[in-house]
Write a protein that holds these residues in place. Structure first.
Motif, short mmCIF file in Angstrom:
data_model
loop_
_atom_site.label_atom_id
_atom_site.label_comp_id
_atom_site.label_asym_id
_atom_site.label_seq_id
_atom_site.Cartn_x
_atom_site.Cartn_y
_atom_site.Cartn_z
N VAL A 195 0.83 -1.20 0.00
CA VAL A 195 0.00 0.00 0.00
C VAL A 195 0.87 1.25 0.00
CG1 VAL A 195 -1.56 1.37 1.44
CG2 VAL A 195 -2.02 -1.07 1.07
N LEU A 196 1.86 1.28 0.88
CA LEU A 196 2.66 2.50 1.05
C LEU A 196 3.51 2.80 -0.19
CD1 LEU A 196 3.86 2.18 4.77
CD2 LEU A 196 2.09 3.70 3.84
N THR A 197 3.86 1.75 -0.93
CA THR A 197 4.74 1.94 -2.09
C THR A 197 3.97 1.95 -3.41
OG1 THR A 197 5.06 -0.45 -2.30
CG2 THR A 197 6.64 0.76 -0.94
N GLY A 198 2.66 1.66 -3.35
CA GLY A 198 1.88 1.57 -4.59
C GLY A 198 2.16 0.30 -5.37
N GLU A 199 2.95 -0.58 -4.79
CA GLU A 199 3.26 -1.88 -5.44
C GLU A 199 2.34 -2.95 -4.88
OE1 GLU A 199 5.43 -1.98 -7.79
OE2 GLU A 199 6.50 -0.09 -7.50
N GLN A 200 1.07 -2.64 -4.90
CA GLN A 200 0.10 -3.42 -4.16
C GLN A 200 -0.39 -4.64 -4.93
OE1 GLN A 200 -2.79 -0.63 -2.83
NE2 GLN A 200 -4.10 -2.15 -1.85
N LYS A 201 -0.28 -4.60 -6.25
CA LYS A 201 -0.82 -5.71 -7.05
C LYS A 201 -0.12 -7.02 -6.71
CE LYS A 201 -2.40 -3.02 -10.97
NZ LYS A 201 -2.30 -2.72 -12.40
N PRO A 202 -0.90 -8.06 -6.45
CA PRO A 202 -0.31 -9.33 -6.01
C PRO A 202 0.79 -9.82 -6.94
CG PRO A 202 -2.71 -9.44 -5.93
CD PRO A 202 -2.37 -8.13 -6.54
N ASP A 203 0.65 -9.59 -8.23
CA ASP A 203 1.65 -10.12 -9.15
C ASP A 203 2.97 -9.35 -9.06
OD1 ASP A 203 -0.08 -12.05 -9.97
OD2 ASP A 203 -0.85 -10.88 -11.67
N ALA A 204 2.92 -8.12 -8.53
CA ALA A 204 4.13 -7.30 -8.44
C ALA A 204 4.70 -7.26 -7.03
CB ALA A 204 3.83 -5.89 -8.91
N LEU A 205 3.85 -7.55 -6.08
CA LEU A 205 4.20 -7.42 -4.65
C LEU A 205 5.43 -8.25 -4.28
CD1 LEU A 205 2.82 -6.11 -2.11
CD2 LEU A 205 1.67 -8.30 -1.77
N LYS A 206 6.34 -7.61 -3.54
CA LYS A 206 7.49 -8.38 -3.04
C LYS A 206 7.08 -9.07 -1.75
CE LYS A 206 11.25 -5.85 -5.20
NZ LYS A 206 11.78 -4.47 -5.12
N ARG A 207 7.01 -10.38 -1.80
CA ARG A 207 6.52 -11.13 -0.63
C ARG A 207 7.65 -11.38 0.37
NH1 ARG A 207 0.85 -12.85 -1.43
NH2 ARG A 207 0.52 -12.76 -3.68
N SER A 208 7.26 -11.40 1.61
CA SER A 208 8.23 -11.56 2.71
C SER A 208 8.70 -13.00 2.86
CB SER A 208 7.56 -11.10 4.01
OG SER A 208 8.23 -11.63 5.13
N ARG A 209 9.98 -13.21 2.86
CA ARG A 209 10.56 -14.53 3.12
C ARG A 209 10.13 -15.06 4.48
NH1 ARG A 209 15.62 -16.51 1.77
NH2 ARG A 209 15.00 -15.79 -0.30
N CYS A 210 10.14 -14.15 5.42
CA CYS A 210 9.79 -14.50 6.80
C CYS A 210 8.40 -15.12 6.86
CB CYS A 210 9.87 -13.24 7.66
SG CYS A 210 9.30 -13.45 9.34
N ALA A 211 7.42 -14.43 6.29
CA ALA A 211 6.04 -14.92 6.34
C ALA A 211 5.88 -16.19 5.53
CB ALA A 211 5.09 -13.84 5.83
N ALA A 212 6.45 -16.21 4.33
CA ALA A 212 6.27 -17.34 3.42
C ALA A 212 6.93 -18.60 3.98
CB ALA A 212 6.86 -17.01 2.05
N GLY A 213 8.16 -18.44 4.43
CA GLY A 213 8.91 -19.59 4.89
C GLY A 213 8.30 -20.22 6.11
N HIS A 214 7.76 -19.40 6.97
CA HIS A 214 7.25 -19.95 8.21
C HIS A 214 5.89 -20.57 8.09
CE1 HIS A 214 10.08 -19.03 11.39
NE2 HIS A 214 10.58 -18.27 10.44
N LYS A 215 5.03 -19.88 7.37
CA LYS A 215 3.63 -20.27 7.49
C LYS A 215 3.04 -20.84 6.20
CE LYS A 215 4.02 -18.34 11.54
NZ LYS A 215 4.49 -19.13 12.67
#
Lengths: 571, 571
Positions: free
Chosen positions: B201-221
């Protein structure tokens, strides 16, 4: 019409019951609180082990309680007359020994008009010259010493009392007196149990050398065994202290069961009490034992006296060979009924565990944490629903493990466990403990065909009784009398009076007429029983694992099994 | 002068910290409570498993919290100017996935002016279209299903998360939505974690296909493993449900660690917040992970975040071969610091156990049973003095047994056990649990040379910290910041800003400048340590006996050993 008197000397008061011999009706009843100390107990703020009583309170108590009970009886039936009283029976706490002079007078009651001993003045206010109440623990070091010596030299002395001689018992107290207050010990010609002292006073047969000593008190607490030659051998006692060995000569060789007359009521006491002189007074016994009699004990009938702890009493014909039953204390011929071995088991804490939870933990504050409120909420739970399991060992385990150095255990708590769930788990733990005792008797051929409960908790807590029924798979009956101990004493009085005088020839006949059970009983509910069978297997696993040296195995199943049971009852 | 902003999205509120990059001073701080539901959580009285949040609250929260923090900073230093802010970092709870449309807008926030989907009206007040908060447990059946399938077909998916896929995690929630509210599932183009949504939201890179996903969240859960090809295989997900398989294509292939820029602050948000447009926003991470960064985590430094439960975080160089460590969950490269494996352990309940005792059992009523009163009285006890021993399993055991179906145990109660003794035993149990985790790391070559604690309990309860020091034999340090999570986010912001812009080149440099520990630390007291070593042996015995299938042995020593320890410390 014939009546007998039962006098029950408790920890805080003496109770008097005037009972109709034909049907057990309690025509008059009264309670007199002892005057000395706190609630009748002499305490020492510097030593929490000390608990004594003023023997003079007993005597005042007889007069006050009997007179009041007679008044009550007259109110209840205007035709009642004290001439109809045909005998007196007595039960007391024990072991509660009293140091006495050669006349049988407690040292604390000697007065200057009878200058028998030097230094007597100091005895009047000396707790060591008073009665050493059952729960006095000042002799704990001496108890350990006696246990150690007996283990080494006479293990048979401990065989009938569970392997450990207690600080609550006769010789621990006497030896402690010898060690810490030799003046009192020297001044004492002998020591008498409270349950022997009272009949002695009432019959004038008070002198220690003449006094008929109670089999019940002697066998249980003084390691007395007629077949073995009575009290422990002189040289054994002398090894503890030469003076203790000498004392043995001034104790007793014979003991008597409760169907024996201690003597006849003296003119003096008859006048004081307004009773007929010459009526027989029965040999005394401990309260639990006459409580069992008053609850209708007979072969196969287990009497559970449930209070702060429990006494579980059974009898078995003396003619029958009885094996040693491991963990069962006090197998004494005639301790409860003449002609029968008395078998005494029990749990070190029952009501005391619930009292601990309510008074020490104080869950939920007041009034949410009262016994009543917790019981009400616990009653809404199903067996197994909480997932909790407890061991009832907060005060050690008397039967069947005979180990005071065991402690409590609670298992299965989550972040949502509520006080009433713990309260119920504690009740269930005592029920599992009760079943373990019944099973131990059964293993050794002493069958329990009927269970009769007495005591305040049994009368007041239907939830507890229902859980006991469900856990043991047996109907729980309640003794009809709320005062089973005093009733048992009155039954003994009816037997010593004899059939010719309006009493009975034997205890079986007296009990058949004078005691019974309440109409309300608690029957096992099949559905609950099934769950408790599963829980009992887990209880037994914890019991054996934490309580015995022999057990070895796995524990990983316990929490999972509890959760599986919980899931199965919470669909 | 340069400052960064750390935004910490917690369970009930968002916190904003404005931090001096040169020394970590917290110039401005603010907290904004979420508006929707109860304390910011949407609940369902018919389903206690449900816990959701309104994503609109997050956005309102950013604005309110940043503005307030800026005000505070200006008050604190009149020279402060928002132009000095060089970056923003973000941490959130997790796993907290949000169903979003192709633009990355949460379904609950679609309005009629953007008619992308049919049926959009019903989403506004539909909790399933909101954020699924970390502690939502509606997907428990789906979690079991995922675990079962993974055990059968891809055990490696569970190897890094302790063998059980949790109902709190990404795919359980998404699958539950698919099964129970297909309209929402169909309408969702993708699902994004809260910690990805905010930077988007803050960067305007909100679209799921462009969003940089967090390693922390992805790897854990989300069982993401780059080396294995990222998310679980499409055919695995399709076996759970074909539509879940299709969703995989609309999730992500790559993930990013917190030293990566998610993007730059948009003009629009810059204006709204009064901040410089174009400053970098870091990729987000979970609160515990950035909390570890804010507490100074580095190889050998164990950070313990102690709250209702505990998170025990360690890092180990990625270049080093790391064995699987049984019972340690979430070993993920870059989950905490780039270039390091993040190792996550923890206890399922710490503060929650004390809360249970105080709030559910309510010992001693109020105020006697408050945390403060119990702590004060517990502090007067010596180690071993109570004779009690507990297991800290009221909420299961996360590390090292990874078993939610374990329960609590308390052992050693007498008739005199008091609430403060139990309270202390519960604290000690959590300390023993903490030591067990440290020992497990050490067994596998991950040494703990320093322990830094953060969280409310660590700061407020010196007794607990002293017991932890005595039990573990290690000095207990406390993170200097009371807001370590937000500080960690601000540190990430300083790193993404870079040295050239007044920030830092790497985390080591940023942490060296910006975080530290308090002066007051808790050192082991030798005398206590000695007693706790004895108690820990007994704890370990119970731990292994009740918690593992392998253990077999005796238990009879436990109660006696505790009494012997008790006797030795109560001379």
């Amino acid at each position: 019409m014939a009546y007998t008197i039962g006098l029950d000397f408790g920890t805080n008061s003496v109770r008097c019951l005037i009972v109709d011999v034909t049907n057990g009706d309690e025509l008059g009843t009264s309670v007199h609180e002892y005057e000395t100390g706190q609630a009748g107990i002499i305490l020492d703020s510097a030593d929490h082990n000390l608990a004594r009583q003023n023997p003079a309170d007993y005597l005042k108590g007889i007069e006050a309680a009997v007179k009041e009970a007679v008044q009550q009886a007259k109110k209840a039936d205007k035709d009642f007359d004290t001439s109809q009283i045909i005998g007196i029976g007595i039960d007391t706490t024990g072991s509660t020994p009293i140091p006495v002079n050669k006349n049988g007078t407690p040292l604390s009651m000697l007065d200057e008009s009878r200058p028998l001993y030097k230094g007597r003045d100091e005895f009047k206010d000396n707790p060591n010259a008073c009665a050493w109440l059952w729960k006095d623990h000042t002799g704990h070091a001496e108890a350990a010493e006696i246990t150690e010596l007996a283990e080494k030299e006479h293990p048979e002395y401990l065989a009938k009392c569970g392997g450990i001689y207690s600080s609550e018992w006769f010789f621990s107290k006497v030896l402690h007196c010898l060690r810490t207050d030799p003046k009192v010990f020297e001044a004492a010609y002998s020591w008498v149990e409270c349950c022997d002292y009272i009949p002695g006073v009432l019959t004038g047969e008070q002198k220690p050398d003449a006094l008929k000593r109670s089999r019940c008190a002697a066998g249980h607490k003084a390691m007395f065994d007629q077949q073995r030659g009575g009290l422990p051998a002189k040289d054994f006692l002398a090894k503890l202290d030469p003076k203790l060995g000498e004392l043995r000569d001034r104790l007793y060789e014979k003991t008597y069961t409760v169907e024996t007359q201690a003597g006849k009521l003296t003119e003096q006491w008859a006048e004081k009490l307004g009773l007929p002189a010459g009526i027989p007074v029965a040999v005394g016994a401990f309260d639990a034992h006459l409580g069992a009699v008053g609850s209708g004990i007979a072969p196969g009938k287990l009497v559970k006296i449930i209070g702060t702890s429990s006494c579980d009493m059974l009898v078995s014909q003396s003619s029958r060979q009885l094996p040693d039953i491991p963990g069962i204390c006090g197998i004494v011929d005639g301790s409860i009924l003449p002609g029968f071995f008395g078998l005494e088991a029990g749990q070190s804490a029952v009501g005391d565990i619930f009292n601990w939870f309510v008074n020490y933990i104080q869950p939920g504050g007041e009034p949410a944490g009262s016994h009543e409120a917790l019981t009400e909420r616990a009653a809404k739970l199903k067996p197994g629903q909480s997932g909790l399991l407890a061991l009832d060992w907060n005060n050690g385990n008397r039967t069947i493990l005979v180990d005071q150095r065991l402690t409590g255990l609670l298992l299965g708590q989550t972040l949502h466990t509520r006080p009433e769930e713990i309260y119920r788990a504690l009740i269930e733990a005592t029920a599992f403990g009760a079943l373990t005792i019944i099973n131990r008797f059964a293993e050794y051929g002493v069958k329990v065909t009927e269970v009769i409960n007495c005591g305040g908790i049994a009368e007041k807590n239907p939830l507890l009784m229902q859980i006991y029924a469900d856990v043991t798979g047996r109907e729980m009956k309640i003794s009809r009398s709320a005062q089973s101990c005093a009733l048992g004493a009155a039954i003994a009085a009816a037997v010593v009076a004899g059939q010719a005088n309006g009493g009975y020839d034997n205890f079986a006949h007296a009990q058949a007429a004078m005691c019974g059970v309440k109409e309300t009983t608690y029957k096992p509910i099949a559905e609950n029983q099934k769950v408790y069978q599963q829980l009992y297997r887990l209880y037994s696993q914890l019991h054996d694992a934490f309580g015995t040296q022999d057990w070895s195995g796995k524990m990983a199943n316990v929490m999972k099994d509890l959760l599986n049971i919980k899931d199965s009852v919470n669909p």
